[in-house]
Design an enzyme around this catalytic site. Structure first.
Site, PDB file in Angstrom:
ATOM      1  N   GLY B 124       1.382  -0.899  -0.503  1.00 13.09           N
ATOM      2  CA  GLY B 124       0.056   0.243  -0.229  1.00 13.09           C
ATOM      3  C   GLY B 124       1.391   1.437  -0.068  1.00 13.09           C
ATOM      4  O   GLY B 124       0.576   2.456  -0.096  1.00 13.09           O
ATOM      5  N   GLU B 375      14.962   2.986  -5.451  1.00 14.74           N
ATOM      6  CA  GLU B 375      15.027   4.120  -4.825  1.00 14.74           C
ATOM      7  C   GLU B 375      14.818   5.141  -4.865  1.00 14.74           C
ATOM      8  O   GLU B 375      15.422   6.442  -4.880  1.00 14.74           O
ATOM      9  CB  GLU B 375      16.965   4.367  -4.906  1.00 14.74           C
ATOM     10  N   THR B 377      11.220   6.898  -7.379  1.00 19.47           N
ATOM     11  CA  THR B 377      11.124   7.085  -8.866  1.00 19.47           C
ATOM     12  C   THR B 377      11.537   9.061  -9.453  1.00 19.47           C
ATOM     13  O   THR B 377      12.103   9.262  -8.140  1.00 19.47           O
ATOM     14  CB  THR B 377       9.377   7.233  -9.152  1.00 19.47           C
TER      15      THR B 377
END
Lengths: 364, 398
Positions: B124, B375, B377
């Site tokens: 989530g 790491e 976007t």
């Protein structure tokens, strides 16, 4: 060892140039653009800082500082941030002096370099660009033909800064298809300075067309002895210098539009707090930094006397695109306000557009 | 002094890494791309040995990243199989005490190959790491971890091989938001930690990307990184969260270094192919005289250079102990996007040679894309850059 820190001396020069750019140039640049003229006072003040003359050796009357393309790039960025027209005007004498400093014969150095060690600004320039489609500095239409003890020059040049004011010009012409440089004094017969050019940008800088009609210069006015002369290096110095100036212009536009985006409120919030505007600014900032680092790398190669054509031409092309993207967005972020001449972003877009055209600006 | 010359030691490091890339990585590159989830045993043993000798030391410094570029030029997926403390180690370096450093990482130079991983992402929550739902509950001298973590790079190897470790981000107090977020070191094989599945991916297929379940997983109290206290410092900014972000400042340039390795592989492949065809790229020729091919390749090369220099700067700043949050994100945003575009353009230019699985170019395009995602976007990094240059908080620029 890989390092991104300028030397202490470079930092000092940069801070001096920065102070001059924000304190003097930024106060009058709009008025200079509108009037198409730069007050003499500001040029003299800049000259006294010794930005060009500092690397002239002591034996020719100069202070004998190190001649470095990295230092030159740092200075060019700061001055172009202040104003591109003024930066080019201030640095213009180097177009003549630096090739002589680096590649001139002993007698050329002795004769000309002391003129640039003076307290007073000495206008000198060079002519490379030709007014035709498909211009290529490696394949010039202007020709030089050896005739006894003289060279005979024929051809047309354009975008020659300060041509009417300068006593000394370095004219690039092809001898048997190879580009060479010739020292042409102002009063040489056959040298005609045309009307002042009207350009989209750099409007405060005077530039001229010039024609050479059977213009005779002494044989010893050929720059350098054939071994010392390196046209490609002059081109690479120009690419590095223009890239550095493009970074300066772009930085000016980014900072102004960033500050505006924090002030201008729309729908209850500053427009800078919307990603659509914020991301434009982020990309501008990234590309400015990337171009600066690439400029430094190419300048570093020049300082090591290494072949730098690949690095210099890659960064020049990159810088041409970058400065157009950044200055265009500068206008875009201000919207309608960016289009009116009350704000400087339209000026930076006009100046920024020029980089793809400018050539032969070897002032580092 | 501005300088772009690697030290003698760095040049040797580059040469050695390049040799490994050519001789150890490239020959098995295609095989492990097509045999996903199979372990490259020989490569793992060999690189582990070299790493412990120091010849392939991989850390967060300039030298290590010059090595990483070379190894990823070889194969980015296989690079992610190379043993070491990895991102877990980076997190411990960023916010662990001296005692924790020696307790968790001291044995990482001996015995069998070991891996460290960092478990942050959940089904989530991705970039919004403050929305983490995994919990850590105090139980006497222990913490009890519960939750599900996905996309854990090195996850299976770190969680299952003896001596490995997983750094898990979990909240100790959901009501405290970001302030409650802490990181915990879970040694490999700890009961209650299990690998649920391995992802099947677009690229970097040799790398294991795991889902890890924490089900009443007990770890010693001393395995928390940073302070256990939940303390609001100012407006939602907390030390625990800052620990996570400091880790990213260190690891983002490393990912950028990986990216440029892949980009250069594609560029080298094109240039080599053109050279064999007798086609030269004419630098220094006026733009209007260049072919479209030359313009494309120059643009790709310039973008590679831009990404590399931004990366080196971010790493250099770290080596000078200068804050590099802005520069790390600049490097990561630029490198991730640049190599995505470079490799995609390369496939286009090479035509049938680009699209065919007979060559590695199509694989590099698939591999490259991850650098624009993990790491942080490209978009998250752009957001960080934007906040920094506008001097906006996360509330002012969402």
């Amino acid at each position: 060892m890989i390092s991104f820190s300028p030397t202490e001396e470079q930092q000092m020069i940069v801070s001096m140039a920065k102070q001059f750019a924000s304190g003097e140039m930024r106060k009058i640049y709009r008025q200079c653009d509108e009037n198409g003229a730069i007050p003499e006072g500001v040029i003299d003040t800049a000259w006294k800082m010794g930005l060009t003359s500092s690397s002239i050796p002591e034996e020719y009357g100069g202070p004998g500082g190190e001649h470095s393309a990295i230092t030159g790039s740092l200075i060019a960025e700061e001055l172009a941030w202040g104003d591109l027209s003024m930066a080019m005007h201030i640095l213009c004498p180097a177009l003549f002096a630096y090739p002589i400093l680096e590649m001139g014969t002993e007698s050329q150095r002795k004769k000309y370099l002391p003129l640039f060690s003076d307290e007073k600004y000495k206008a000198a320039t060079s002519g490379l660009i030709e007014p035709r489609f498909g211009f290529d500095p490696y394949s010039l239409s202007t020709t030089a033909r050896l005739d006894g003890n003289e060279y005979v020059l024929n051809g047309e040049k354009c975008y020659v800064p300060l041509a009417a004011e300068a006593d000394l010009l370095l004219v690039y012409a092809a001898e048997d298809g190879t580009s060479h440089a010739f020292i042409v004094e102002r009063d040489t017969k056959g040298l005609e300075i045309g009307e002042r050019e009207k350009n989209m940008g750099i409007r405060a800088l005077t530039t001229y067309e010039l024609s050479l009609k059977n213009c005779h210069v002494p044989k010893e006015n050929l720059l350098g002895d054939p071994r010392g002369y390196d046209f490609n290096r002059i081109m690479n110095c120009s690419r590095v210098a223009l890239s550095a100036m493009a970074v300066g212009v772009a930085k000016a536009a980014m900072e102004y539009s960033r500050d505006y985006a924090k002030e201008r409120v729309a729908f209850g919030e500053p427009i800078g707090s919307r990603q659509t505007v914020a991301f434009m600014l982020a990309e501008m900032a990234i590309e400015i930094d990337a171009t600066r680092l690439m400029t430094w790398e190419a300048a570093w190669k020049l300082d090591r006397k290494e072949e730098a054509t690949k690095e210099a031409s890659l960064v020049k092309t990159y810088a041409d695109d970058m400065v157009l993207m950044v200055t265009d967005r500068g206008v875009q972020i201000l919207g309608g306000h960016g289009y009116v001449r009350e704000h400087p972003v339209e000026l930076w877009l006009r100046n920024g557009r020029g980089f793809a055209t400018f050539d032969g600006m070897a002032i580092v | 002094m501005i300088d772009f010359e690697p030290t003698q030691e760095q040049k040797e490091a580059i040469d050695i890494a390049h040799e490994f890339a050519e001789e150890l990585f490239r020959p098995v590159s295609r095989y492990y791309d097509e045999h996903e989830h199979e372990s490259p045993r020989e490569l793992i043993d060999k690189t582990w040995g070299e790493r412990n000798k120091g010849t392939l030391a991989l850390g967060l410094d300039v030298t290590a990243c010059l090595r990483i570029e070379e190894l990823c030029w070889g194969d980015a997926g296989l690079f992610l199989c190379v043993p070491g403390p990895g991102l877990g180690g980076a997190a411990i370096f960023a916010s662990g005490t001296k005692e924790q450093l020696s307790r968790f990482l001291g044995h990482f130079n001996e015995g069998d190959p070991k891996w460290g991983a960092m478990a942050m992402t959940e089904p989530g929550c991705g970039s919004d790491t403050s929305a983490i739902t995994a919990t850590a509950t105090r139980d006497g001298a222990e913490w009890v971890l519960n939750g599900e973590k996905i996309f854990v790079t090195w996850g299976k190897r770190a969680a299952e091989n003896p001596g490995g470790l997983v750094v898990v981000w979990a909240t100790v107090d959901k009501s405290a938001g970001r302030a409650g977020m802490k990181s915990f070191v879970v040694p490999a094989g700890t009961p209650g930690m299990r690998v649920e599945k391995l992802e099947k991916k677009l690229g970097i297929r040799a790398s294991d990307t795991a889902t890890i379940i924490f089900d009443n997983c007990h770890i010693p109290f001393e395995n928390i990184l940073g302070s256990p206290e939940v303390k609001k410092v100012d407006k939602g900014e907390t030390k625990g969260f800052k620990g996570a972000m400091a880790t990213f400042d260190a690891t983002r340039p490393v990912v950028a270094a990986m990216a440029i390795g892949v980009g250069r592989a594609a560029l080298d492949f094109i240039k080599e192919t053109l050279r064999k065809q007798g086609i030269q790229i004419r630098y220094g020729v006026p733009r209007q005289k260049l072919t479209v091919l030359e313009r494309d390749i120059m643009e790709m090369e310039a973008n590679y250079k831009a990404a590399k220099l931004l990366t080196l700067r971010a790493l250099w700043m770290m080596s000078q102990f200068q804050p590099n949050n802005l520069e790390a994100s600049m490097a990561k945003a630029k490198a991730g996007l640049a190599v995505t575009k470079i490799t995609q353009k390369a496939v286009e230019i090479m035509g049938p040679l680009g699209y065919s699985r007979k060559y590695l170019l199509e694989k590099w395009m698939r591999d490259a894309k991850i650098n624009d995602i993990f790491e942080g976007t490209g978009q998250i990094n752009m957001l960080i850059v934007a906040r920094r240059i506008l001097d906006y908080s996360r509330d002012q620029l969402r």
